[in-house]
Design an enzyme around this catalytic site. Structure first.
Site, PDB file in Angstrom:
ATOM      1  N   LYS A 119       6.455  43.402  29.301  1.00  0.00           N
ATOM      2  CA  LYS A 119       6.243  44.796  29.727  1.00  0.00           C
ATOM      3  C   LYS A 119       7.570  45.527  29.860  1.00  0.00           C
ATOM      4  CE  LYS A 119       4.002  43.900  33.527  1.00  0.00           C
ATOM      5  NZ  LYS A 119       4.068  42.412  33.481  1.00  0.00           N
ATOM      6  N   ARG A 194      -3.726  46.818  40.581  1.00  0.00           N
ATOM      7  CA  ARG A 194      -3.697  45.353  40.587  1.00  0.00           C
ATOM      8  C   ARG A 194      -5.067  44.761  40.928  1.00  0.00           C
ATOM      9  NH1 ARG A 194       1.343  42.983  40.551  1.00  0.00           N
ATOM     10  NH2 ARG A 194       3.140  44.368  40.896  1.00  0.00           N
ATOM     11  N   ARG A 233      14.827  32.763  32.622  1.00  0.00           N
ATOM     12  CA  ARG A 233      15.316  34.129  32.799  1.00  0.00           C
ATOM     13  C   ARG A 233      16.392  34.209  33.892  1.00  0.00           C
ATOM     14  NH1 ARG A 233      10.701  38.526  33.497  1.00  0.00           N
ATOM     15  NH2 ARG A 233      10.356  37.405  35.468  1.00  0.00           N
ATOM     16  N   ARG A 278      15.565  35.030  40.033  1.00  0.00           N
ATOM     17  CA  ARG A 278      14.698  35.476  41.120  1.00  0.00           C
ATOM     18  C   ARG A 278      14.000  34.274  41.743  1.00  0.00           C
ATOM     19  NH1 ARG A 278      11.409  40.564  38.732  1.00  0.00           N
ATOM     20  NH2 ARG A 278       9.891  38.881  38.577  1.00  0.00           N
ATOM     21  N   ARG A 289       1.439  32.920  40.666  1.00  0.00           N
ATOM     22  CA  ARG A 289       1.386  34.312  40.210  1.00  0.00           C
ATOM     23  C   ARG A 289       0.375  34.490  39.081  1.00  0.00           C
ATOM     24  NH1 ARG A 289       7.436  35.717  38.770  1.00  0.00           N
ATOM     25  NH2 ARG A 289       6.617  37.842  38.482  1.00  0.00           N
TER      26      ARG A 289
END
Length: 334
Positions: A119, A194, A233, A278, A289
């Site tokens: 995204k 959401r 990442r 993160r 998640r």
């Protein structure tokens, strides 16, 4: 580009000036017949004037003439346009934008995708293509709190008390944000809704102003692929620049004997500052998640499917191919 009229008039003036100089200066005798004959017989008018100017001592004067002639012609053409329509081009553009923003439906997109689906890569490209902003609920919430708006103050009070910001407050923040000029023709929602109740609340808010969601795009990537994307990442915190151990490693990266990146070598290409991961970019956090994403997103997609606006894109392929599918999904079906 100079008009043919301006070129002809400038040529005559340059020729006249050249003839006068020829009479006054013996050194310019070779300047006369051969140059002007060649210039007059060539078929390309721009080539003609170029040859004359190069041969003439009045080059600067000729350029000035050309500029004056072109400026006058531009003024004449602009006046004709104003006289014909009764308005300047700027006025016409403004009126067209006002009509489009008032009477045409807004282009309102919802971009779905699990963590690591792309995204953050594809959203800005859609934004540039359509000329509408991508709105993140997190960014809107922080901006509302910083600006001290009424709804921002409510959100700040809830967060300071350790509570979760209600759907009503989030909808209020979105309502305020989409009143800004850059959202006149539409916007892209990223990270909202959401849940199904949020989707219904969004629909109700948009219906009150005569709008509705016009397209829902879901970026699909298998969970197994997402784990590799997410856990590899690394982020430069202050700028938001993103790196990936496999797909976009920083220049400084070095691997240990197990093929894993050595943390101390992970530095930003631009500043040389340390990169970070993160806390939720781990395999364990990702599993949780993804479970939440699938559980909450599927009902939202089913909610919008009857409207014929849901499009799925295979995001597990080359970025250029993903973009091609997104373009097809955005098109109005004939």
């Amino acid at each position: 580009m100079f008009s043919s009229t301006a070129i002809r008039m400038a040529t005559r003036r340059v020729i006249s000036k050249g003839l006068q100089q020829q009479q006054q200066q013996s050194s310019s005798r070779a300047f006369s017949s051969s140059v002007f004959t060649a210039a007059a017989t060539k078929t390309n008018p721009q080539s003609n004037i170029r040859n004359v100017l190069l041969a003439s001592a009045g080059f600067a004067a000729a350029v000035a003439v050309l500029q004056q002639q072109q400026q006058q012609e531009d003024r004449n053409n602009n006046n004709k346009t104003q006289n014909f329509f009764g308005k300047s081009s700027a006025q016409l553009v403004k009126e067209t934008e006002d009509k489009f923003g008032t009477f045409w439906p807004r282009n309102i997109l919802i971009l779905f995708g699990p963590p690591g689906a792309g995204k953050g890569t594809q959203g800005p490209k859609i934004e540039d293509l359509l000329g509408i902003p991508q709105l993140s609920t997190g960014d809107m919430l922080r901006a509302a709190v910083s600006a001290g708006t009424e709804v921002g103050k409510k959100a700040e009070a809830v967060m300071k008390a350790g509570g979760l910001v209600s759907d009503e407050i989030v909808i209020g923040i979105i309502r305020d944000r989409i009143k800004e000029d850059d959202c006149r023709f539409g916007f892209i929602l990223d990270g909202f809704p959401r849940t199904l109740p949020q989707a219904k609340a969004l629909d109700k808010m948009l219906a009150e102003e005569g709008s509705c969601v016009t397209k829902v795009i879901e970026l699909e990537v298998p969970d197994s692929v997402l784990e590799e994307r997410i856990t590899g990442r690394w982020i430069h915190k202050s700028s938001g620049r993103s790196y990936h151990v496999k797909y976009a490693p920083p220049k400084s990266m070095k691997l240990d004997t197990n093929g894993k990146p050595i943390p101390d070598t992970m530095k930003d290409d631009v500043t040389g500052e340390p990169l970070m991961q993160r806390h939720d970019d781990t395999a364990a956090a990702l599993t949780k998640r993804l479970h939440g994403y699938h559980k909450e997103t599927i009902p939202i997609l089913k909610h919008y499917e009857p409207n014929g606006i849901v499009r799925s894109v295979n995001a597990n392929q080359e970025m250029s191919s993903v973009w091609t599918q997104i373009l097809d999904a955005l098109k109005r079906k004939e």
